[in-house]
Design an enzyme around this catalytic site. Sequence first.
Site, PDB file in Angstrom:
ATOM      1  N   TRP A 101      41.318  16.931  -1.380  1.00 48.67           N
ATOM      2  CA  TRP A 101      40.252  16.341  -0.549  1.00 48.67           C
ATOM      3  C   TRP A 101      39.308  17.397  -0.009  1.00 48.67           C
ATOM      4  O   TRP A 101      38.121  17.129   0.170  1.00 48.67           O
ATOM      5  CB  TRP A 101      40.848  15.491   0.578  1.00 48.67           C
ATOM      6  CG  TRP A 101      41.559  14.289   0.046  1.00 48.67           C
ATOM      7  CD1 TRP A 101      42.883  13.973   0.204  1.00 48.67           C
ATOM      8  CD2 TRP A 101      41.006  13.240  -0.769  1.00 48.67           C
ATOM      9  NE1 TRP A 101      43.174  12.804  -0.448  1.00 48.67           N
ATOM     10  CE2 TRP A 101      42.062  12.336  -1.056  1.00 48.67           C
ATOM     11  CE3 TRP A 101      39.735  12.975  -1.282  1.00 48.67           C
ATOM     12  CZ2 TRP A 101      41.862  11.176  -1.828  1.00 48.67           C
ATOM     13  CZ3 TRP A 101      39.543  11.827  -2.057  1.00 48.67           C
ATOM     14  CH2 TRP A 101      40.595  10.953  -2.315  1.00 48.67           C
ATOM     15  N   ASP A 171      38.454  15.964   8.631  1.00 48.40           N
ATOM     16  CA  ASP A 171      38.806  14.733   7.924  1.00 48.40           C
ATOM     17  C   ASP A 171      40.246  14.415   8.323  1.00 48.40           C
ATOM     18  O   ASP A 171      41.168  15.156   7.992  1.00 48.40           O
ATOM     19  CB  ASP A 171      38.688  14.980   6.415  1.00 48.40           C
ATOM     20  CG  ASP A 171      39.179  13.807   5.559  1.00 48.40           C
ATOM     21  OD1 ASP A 171      39.646  12.796   6.130  1.00 48.40           O
ATOM     22  OD2 ASP A 171      39.096  13.915   4.313  1.00 48.40           O
ATOM     23  N   LYS A 195      44.095   4.198   5.175  1.00 48.61           N
ATOM     24  CA  LYS A 195      45.392   4.858   5.180  1.00 48.61           C
ATOM     25  C   LYS A 195      46.257   4.313   6.326  1.00 48.61           C
ATOM     26  O   LYS A 195      47.396   3.986   6.144  1.00 48.61           O
ATOM     27  CB  LYS A 195      45.235   6.381   5.320  1.00 48.61           C
ATOM     28  CG  LYS A 195      44.271   7.009   4.321  1.00 48.61           C
ATOM     29  CD  LYS A 195      44.768   6.914   2.889  1.00 48.61           C
ATOM     30  CE  LYS A 195      43.678   7.049   1.850  1.00 48.61           C
ATOM     31  NZ  LYS A 195      43.082   8.354   1.702  1.00 48.61           N
TER      32      LYS A 195
HETATM   33  C1  LIG Z   1      41.971   8.858   0.939  1.00 50.99           C
HETATM   34  C2  LIG Z   1      41.316  10.046   1.492  1.00 50.99           C
HETATM   35  C3  LIG Z   1      39.953  10.311   1.281  1.00 50.99           C
HETATM   36  C4  LIG Z   1      39.053   9.423   0.439  1.00 50.99           C
HETATM   37  O1  LIG Z   1      38.842   8.200   0.997  1.00 50.99           O
HETATM   38  P1  LIG Z   1      37.841   7.162   0.327  1.00 50.99           P
HETATM   39  O2  LIG Z   1      37.688   6.119   1.373  1.00 50.99           O
HETATM   40  O3  LIG Z   1      38.493   6.683  -0.925  1.00 50.99           O
HETATM   41  O4  LIG Z   1      36.569   7.872   0.028  1.00 50.99           O
HETATM   42  C5  LIG Z   1      39.418  11.447   1.852  1.00 50.99           C
HETATM   43  N1  LIG Z   1      40.172  12.279   2.580  1.00 50.99           N
HETATM   44  C6  LIG Z   1      41.488  12.057   2.789  1.00 50.99           C
HETATM   45  C7  LIG Z   1      42.271  13.015   3.607  1.00 50.99           C
HETATM   46  C8  LIG Z   1      42.108  10.937   2.254  1.00 50.99           C
HETATM   47  O5  LIG Z   1      43.408  10.724   2.452  1.00 50.99           O
END
Ligand SMILES: *Cc1c(COP(=O)(O)O)cnc(C)c1O
Length: 359
Positions: A101, A171, A195
């Site tokens: 990521w 993030d 998530k």
């Molecule tokens: C799942 C995830 C993403 C991507 O999320 P999307 O909504 O599919 O763009 C980005 N960063 C982390 C840490 C993730 O777990």
Amino acid sequence: MSRVYNFSAGPAVMPEEVLREIQSEMLEYGASGMSVMEMSHRSGDFEAILHGTEQTLRDIMEIPDNYRVLFIQGGASQQFAAVPMNLMKNRVADYINTGNWTKKAIQEAKLYGKVNVIASSEDSMFSYIPDVEDLPVSEDADYVYICQNNTIYGTRYPQLPNTKGKTLVADVSSMFVSEPLDVSKYGVIYAGVQKNAGPAGLVVSVIREDLITDECLEYTPTMLKWKTQADNDSMYNTPNTWAIYVCGKVFEWIKRNGGLTAMKERNEKKAALLYDYLDNSALFRGTVRKDSRSLMNVPFVTGNADLDKEFIAACTKADIRNIKGHRTVGGMRASIYNAMPYEGVARLVSVMEDFEKKH
Ligand SMILES: *Cc1c(COP(=O)(O)O)cnc(C)c1O
């Protein structure tokens, strides 16, 4: 009806209580005579939902007044571009590379400016979080960027980096509302909600007010300017009304159940059950250095791809789903978000014990 224990990394397990509540409101929300998904986003009912969702999140995260909460579409991945577009005044940013990521975020940021990777754990398959106490933070960096919980590799920062006064951008997608965070330490916190909080397609961004300005990179699309979203209360266009509504229900569920302190305690208990077993198993082992372990995503292996496969089949028989590791890592991964009950982890561990006895 037969619900399984769903260990998916995302979209992921939801609190059953919340699903039932939503079910009960599916045909008619309150006295509106319609479902939330049929409602105008400009209606009084929906505005109340939006503001209620924000307020509950502010309550549970203890978000200071000088931070805005934005509900944006495009997933967490869209923010990989929005972050540099909104924050790169000097066109320089520092990134810490801890997995897929951040690699994607780095790749995106490079389209807009100079990216310095000031620490990385790529040398060891991203199995740990680098030492972040004394980093070579760039003099002219507009921000320092981290992924605080790495969904794929199962690592989590044991402490935040010392950014030497630079704005911290995090993030937190896969650890969102799983434990308390000191929001005042960050400039920007953002999370894709699928998530740990709701259905896919919505990002919650918590942004310090002074970072929301008109001075974006000149070609920044209107929709990607945080200022556009902030000035319009996340309703410049039609927001993801359904996801906002569901997140509101989940935030209320968290609040009823003791807030983020209680979530953290529950999550620590669940993670300890699994990690303790892994630490003492002769067959299975965790892949992450102990000081960097995630409370949310637990990757593990047997060291033998055929055995892994056989184990995944044994899990399926025990009504355990989505335990297969990410395609880039292999093995297994158990995502044990807020809504995964302790009993689910106990079931997994008991299947592991049985399997170990037989092999
Ligand atoms: C799942 C995830 C993403 C991507 O999320 P999307 O909504 O599919 O763009 C980005 N960063 C982390 C840490 C993730 O777990």
